[in-house]
Design a protein around this motif. Structure first.
Motif, short mmCIF file in Angstrom:
data_model
loop_
_atom_site.label_atom_id
_atom_site.label_comp_id
_atom_site.label_asym_id
_atom_site.label_seq_id
_atom_site.Cartn_x
_atom_site.Cartn_y
_atom_site.Cartn_z
N HIS B 124 0.84 -1.19 0.00
CA HIS B 124 0.00 0.00 0.00
C HIS B 124 0.88 1.25 0.00
O HIS B 124 1.96 1.26 0.59
N ARG B 125 0.39 2.32 -0.65
CA ARG B 125 1.18 3.54 -0.77
C ARG B 125 1.60 4.11 0.59
O ARG B 125 2.75 4.54 0.76
N ASP B 126 0.68 4.10 1.54
CA ASP B 126 1.02 4.64 2.86
C ASP B 126 2.14 3.84 3.53
O ASP B 126 2.99 4.39 4.22
N ASP B 127 2.11 2.52 3.31
CA ASP B 127 3.16 1.69 3.89
C ASP B 127 4.51 1.95 3.20
O ASP B 127 5.55 2.00 3.86
N LEU B 128 4.43 2.14 1.90
CA LEU B 128 5.67 2.46 1.16
C LEU B 128 6.27 3.76 1.67
O LEU B 128 7.47 3.88 1.84
N LYS B 129 5.38 4.74 1.93
CA LYS B 129 5.86 6.03 2.43
C LYS B 129 6.56 5.86 3.77
O LYS B 129 7.62 6.42 4.01
N LYS B 130 5.94 5.05 4.65
CA LYS B 130 6.56 4.85 5.97
C LYS B 130 7.94 4.24 5.83
O LYS B 130 8.89 4.65 6.49
N VAL B 131 8.04 3.25 4.97
CA VAL B 131 9.33 2.58 4.77
C VAL B 131 10.35 3.56 4.17
O VAL B 131 11.48 3.67 4.65
N LEU B 132 9.92 4.28 3.14
CA LEU B 132 10.85 5.19 2.46
C LEU B 132 11.33 6.29 3.40
O LEU B 132 12.53 6.59 3.46
N TYR B 133 10.42 6.89 4.16
CA TYR B 133 10.84 8.00 5.03
C TYR B 133 11.65 7.50 6.22
O TYR B 133 12.53 8.21 6.72
N ALA B 134 11.40 6.27 6.65
CA ALA B 134 12.26 5.69 7.69
C ALA B 134 13.66 5.51 7.14
O ALA B 134 14.66 5.76 7.83
N ALA B 135 13.75 5.11 5.88
CA ALA B 135 15.07 4.93 5.24
C ALA B 135 15.75 6.29 5.05
O ALA B 135 16.93 6.45 5.37
N LEU B 136 15.01 7.27 4.55
CA LEU B 136 15.59 8.61 4.34
C LEU B 136 16.07 9.22 5.66
O LEU B 136 17.06 9.93 5.71
N ASP B 137 15.35 8.90 6.73
CA ASP B 137 15.67 9.46 8.04
C ASP B 137 17.04 8.97 8.53
O ASP B 137 17.61 9.56 9.43
N ARG B 138 17.51 7.89 7.95
CA ARG B 138 18.81 7.37 8.38
C ARG B 138 19.98 7.92 7.59
O ARG B 138 21.12 7.55 7.83
N LEU B 139 19.66 8.76 6.62
CA LEU B 139 20.74 9.45 5.91
C LEU B 139 21.04 10.77 6.62
O LEU B 139 20.12 11.41 7.14
N SER B 140 22.29 11.17 6.60
CA SER B 140 22.61 12.46 7.22
C SER B 140 21.97 13.57 6.40
O SER B 140 21.73 13.40 5.19
N PRO B 141 21.69 14.73 7.02
CA PRO B 141 21.00 15.80 6.31
C PRO B 141 21.64 16.20 4.97
O PRO B 141 20.92 16.31 3.97
N PRO B 142 22.96 16.38 4.87
CA PRO B 142 23.49 16.80 3.57
C PRO B 142 23.33 15.73 2.49
O PRO B 142 23.08 16.06 1.32
N ILE B 143 23.46 14.48 2.86
CA ILE B 143 23.34 13.40 1.87
C ILE B 143 21.88 13.23 1.45
O ILE B 143 21.55 13.06 0.28
N ARG B 144 20.98 13.32 2.43
CA ARG B 144 19.54 13.24 2.12
C ARG B 144 19.15 14.39 1.18
O ARG B 144 18.43 14.20 0.20
N ALA B 145 19.67 15.58 1.49
CA ALA B 145 19.32 16.75 0.66
C ALA B 145 19.84 16.56 -0.76
O ALA B 145 19.13 16.88 -1.72
N THR B 146 21.05 16.03 -0.90
CA THR B 146 21.59 15.81 -2.25
C THR B 146 20.67 14.89 -3.04
O THR B 146 20.32 15.17 -4.20
N PHE B 147 20.26 13.80 -2.40
CA PHE B 147 19.42 12.83 -3.11
C PHE B 147 18.05 13.44 -3.47
O PHE B 147 17.56 13.28 -4.58
N VAL B 148 17.47 14.16 -2.52
CA VAL B 148 16.14 14.75 -2.76
C VAL B 148 16.20 15.80 -3.88
O VAL B 148 15.34 15.83 -4.75
N LEU B 149 17.23 16.61 -3.86
CA LEU B 149 17.34 17.65 -4.89
C LEU B 149 17.51 17.04 -6.28
O LEU B 149 17.02 17.56 -7.27
N PHE B 150 18.20 15.91 -6.32
CA PHE B 150 18.40 15.23 -7.60
C PHE B 150 17.13 14.49 -8.03
O PHE B 150 16.66 14.64 -9.15
#
Lengths: 172, 193
Positions: B124-150
């Motif tokens: 389900h989309r909501d479950d995917l979101k939970k998994v994805l944001y839990a994964a993103l939360d484990r990246l440091s802010p500069p690395i997360r920002a690089t990926f998101v901007l790209f």
């Protein structure tokens, strides 16, 4: 073409020749698996695209933004005279006294005993990142990969491991 | 031709010039032109709708109030997204004490996965979101920002490098690293096919 070049190309395309890439992928199960993982993340990313707020939500946001942008800057201005000035001076002196007493108390406190102690066995040549808490001791330590003899790409990944470790939280 | 089309053709730089002179309409056009991408970036960085809207609003107020600081070396969008990124990361740091969903909870949170928005992904989309944001939360802010901007803002390596004050090579290394981490998190989650 090396596997690490192919994987980096799939992560961050830099203009490698597509036919060489396809040729490598068809012959390399490891890179093919990586390619499948890249596709999977892309699909998850696309399936979770943020929904755009309604136009009324943007209207509300614009109204608040415009109100804040248009309001004149209020510069701090203190006008005090006579007894008010003396009152301000007294408050300042009192604040300074509190800070001084707090500082003296802090200096006179005994250093807390270290709660626990661990031996770290580190192989010569490995890099260890240690997080210290002031003078009290080690909070945590990680061994940075890779081991000796790895490629430049892995060394970059090791640097990023350190960056990720130092800047992400909560600390373990 | 209709006025709307004329507005679309007005370059940001012209609108900025007008906005600096106090033109409210130009400010509004800049807001409406860029608020969508600003919201998407903030949401990807924070994973929370209200926090994202607050960060976007803070950023747009700062940008529109300080247009004289825009020196034109990068595009307005890049300049604005730098402010949005900083506002989002500040907001993320402030709310770090708030409980966040960990990846293991996201996997086993007892969420019914029978209803699938995307059968190809098996979740389900909501479950995917939970998994994805839990994964993103484990990246440091500069690395997360690089990926998101790209990945979300479709920014070039060069623009991301300018925005983050790092060399282009660092941007590419961060993207590769972020993918490694995110993909390995996703691989550890059962149910995503």
């Amino acid at each position: 073409m090396r596997c690490d070049e192919v994987m980096r190309e799939l992560s961050a395309p830099g203009g490698l020749d597509e036919s060489s890439l396809a040729e490598h992928l068809s012959a390399c199960p490891r890179c093919m698996a990586w390619s499948a993982q890249v596709d999977k993340l892309n699909r998850v990313w696309n399936a979770t695209r943020p929904e755009e707020p309604s136009s009324s939500a943007f209207d509300t946001m614009w109204a608040k933004t415009e109100a804040m942008v248009s309001e004149p800057e209020i510069l701090p201005f203190v006008s005090a005279s006579g007894w008010k000035r003396w009152g301000l001076a007294l408050v300042t002196v009192a604040q300074a006294a509190v800070i001084l007493i707090a500082g003296m108390y802090g200096l006179s406190r005994p250093t807390p005993a270290i709660a626990s102690m661990h031996d770290y066995r580190v192989e010569e040549g490995t890099t260890l990142v240690v997080r210290l808490d002031g003078s009290r001791g080690v909070i945590s330590a990680i061994e940075v990969r890779p081991q000796r003899g790895e490629s430049d790409t892995d060394m970059v990944a090791a640097d990023l491991d350190v960056l990720n470790y130092m800047e992400s939280g909560p600390f373990e | 031709m209709p006025e709307a089309q004329a507005d679309v053709l007005t370059p940001d730089e012209v609108l900025i010039g007008l906005a600096r002179e106090g033109d409210r309409g130009a400010r509004e056009e800049l807001f409406r032109r860029h608020v969508g991408i600003a919201h998407r970036v903030a949401y990807r960085l924070l994973g929370h709708e209200q926090d994202a809207q607050d960060a976007v609003q803070d950023a747009l107020v700062k940008a529109l109030k300080h247009l004289e600081d825009f020196d034109g070396r990068s595009g307005f969008r890049t300049w604005l997204l730098r402010i949005v990124t900083n506002a989002s990361l500040d907001s993320g740091r402030k709310r770090r004490r708030r409980p966040t969903i960990r990846i293991d909870e996201a996997e086993t949170g007892g969420v019914e996965t029978a209803i699938q928005d995307d059968p190809a992904l098996g979740m389900h989309r909501d479950d995917l979101k939970k998994v994805l944001y839990a994964a993103l939360d484990r990246l440091s802010p500069p690395i997360r920002a690089t990926f998101v901007l790209f990945a979300e803002a479709d920014m070039s390596y060069k623009d991301i490098a300018a925005l983050q004050d790092v060399p282009v090579g660092t941007v590419m290394s961060r993207l590769h690293y972020a993918r490694q981490k995110l993909q390995s998190y996703l691989d550890g989650v059962e149910g995503i096919s």
